[in-house]
Design a protein around this motif. Structure first.
Motif, PDB file in Angstrom:
ATOM      1  N   GLU A 232     -17.076  -2.886  20.179  1.00 20.84           N
ATOM      2  CA  GLU A 232     -17.526  -2.775  19.038  1.00 20.84           C
ATOM      3  C   GLU A 232     -18.912  -3.467  19.066  1.00 20.84           C
ATOM      4  O   GLU A 232     -19.993  -3.215  18.770  1.00 20.84           O
ATOM      5  N   TYR A 233     -19.168  -4.997  19.426  1.00 14.74           N
ATOM      6  CA  TYR A 233     -20.457  -5.554  19.701  1.00 14.74           C
ATOM      7  C   TYR A 233     -20.461  -6.256  20.879  1.00 14.74           C
ATOM      8  O   TYR A 233     -19.521  -6.827  21.406  1.00 14.74           O
TER       9      TYR A 233
ATOM     10  N   GLU B 146     -15.448   1.586  21.193  1.00 11.93           N
ATOM     11  CA  GLU B 146     -14.903   1.002  20.306  1.00 11.93           C
ATOM     12  C   GLU B 146     -14.171  -0.204  20.095  1.00 11.93           C
ATOM     13  O   GLU B 146     -13.995  -1.230  19.175  1.00 11.93           O
TER      14      GLU B 146
ATOM     15  N   SER C 126     -27.620  -4.076  13.503  1.00 11.25           N
ATOM     16  CA  SER C 126     -26.885  -4.632  14.590  1.00 11.25           C
ATOM     17  C   SER C 126     -26.878  -3.587  15.888  1.00 11.25           C
ATOM     18  O   SER C 126     -26.734  -2.376  15.670  1.00 11.25           O
TER      19      SER C 126
ATOM     20  N   HIS D 250     -24.639  -1.845  17.930  1.00  9.48           N
ATOM     21  CA  HIS D 250     -23.346  -1.374  18.171  1.00  9.48           C
ATOM     22  C   HIS D 250     -22.971  -0.977  19.495  1.00  9.48           C
ATOM     23  O   HIS D 250     -23.749  -0.399  20.220  1.00  9.48           O
TER      24      HIS D 250
END
Length: 206
Positions: free
Chosen positions: A153-154, A150, A144, A146
């Protein structure tokens, strides 16, 4: 500079799918939609491409936790040791779907993964990913993408993904907005199933 193509999940355009397959066959890296977050992938049989993915992720290829994206369960026998009936029933119930299953690896794993005892298998419920793998004729490696942020995340927006990954990959597929929840990871390599990460896939499959 990465190419950017739009493919519609309900009815993937064959010409566009073939473009993605051509990039993979030439050792290129693609970013593509799944039923969870967008994935970074390459042809599982191309060592140079695998090494590029490992470099981007900052891991050693032999120690990487990349998943194999397969078209369906019939692909499994090439990479997974014989599995028992109860394990097969769980896979049948859950796939295609937002799960990564860790299964005992067979002796036929591609060279960089030969020493592995287990392998992560994905059959995403996404026509674009499945068509690409079907046309390619073997699984693609998947990890995935990233986000450094933070909070995010995605990244879910393909245009933002292109902006960020433009110089690292060869093709970004816009398959619409992605999800921001990763797959549920379940280890089926031992006698008792073990949930490694709870993600998008529910646990009612047991």
């Amino acid at each position: 500079m990465a190419d950017f193509i739009r493919i519609y999940e309900e009815n993937p355009n064959e010409r566009e799918i073939d473009k993605a397959v051509k990039v993979l066959k030439q050792g290129g890296l693609i970013i593509y939609p799944t039923d969870t977050v967008y994935g970074l992938g390459c042809d599982i049989t191309n060592l140079k491409a695998l090494e590029r993915v490992a470099r981007i992720k900052g891991v050693k290829l032999e120690k990487s936790n990349f998943s194999f994206v397969c078209h369906d369960l019939s692909d499994l026998s090439d990479y997974v040791k014989q599995i028992d009936t109860s394990t097969f029933k769980i896979l049948k119930r859950a796939l295609p779907g937002p799960y990564t299953f860790i299964l005992p690896g067979s002796k036929n794993l591609p060279n960089p993964f030969k020493k592995r005892k287990t392998v992560g298998i994905r059959v995403p419920n996404n026509n674009i990913a499945l068509e690409i793998v079907k046309r390619l004729g073997n699984p693609i490696i998947s990890t995935s993408i990233h986000d450094e942020d933070e909070v995010l995340e995605y990244t879910t927006d393909p245009e933002l993904i292109l902006e960020k990954w433009d110089n690292l990959v060869d093709l970004v597929i816009d398959g619409g907005y992605g999800d921001n929840e990763a797959s549920t990871v379940i280890d089926l390599s031992e006698d008792t199933p073990k949930v490694i990460r709870e993600g998008k896939g529910g646990l009612e499959i047991f």
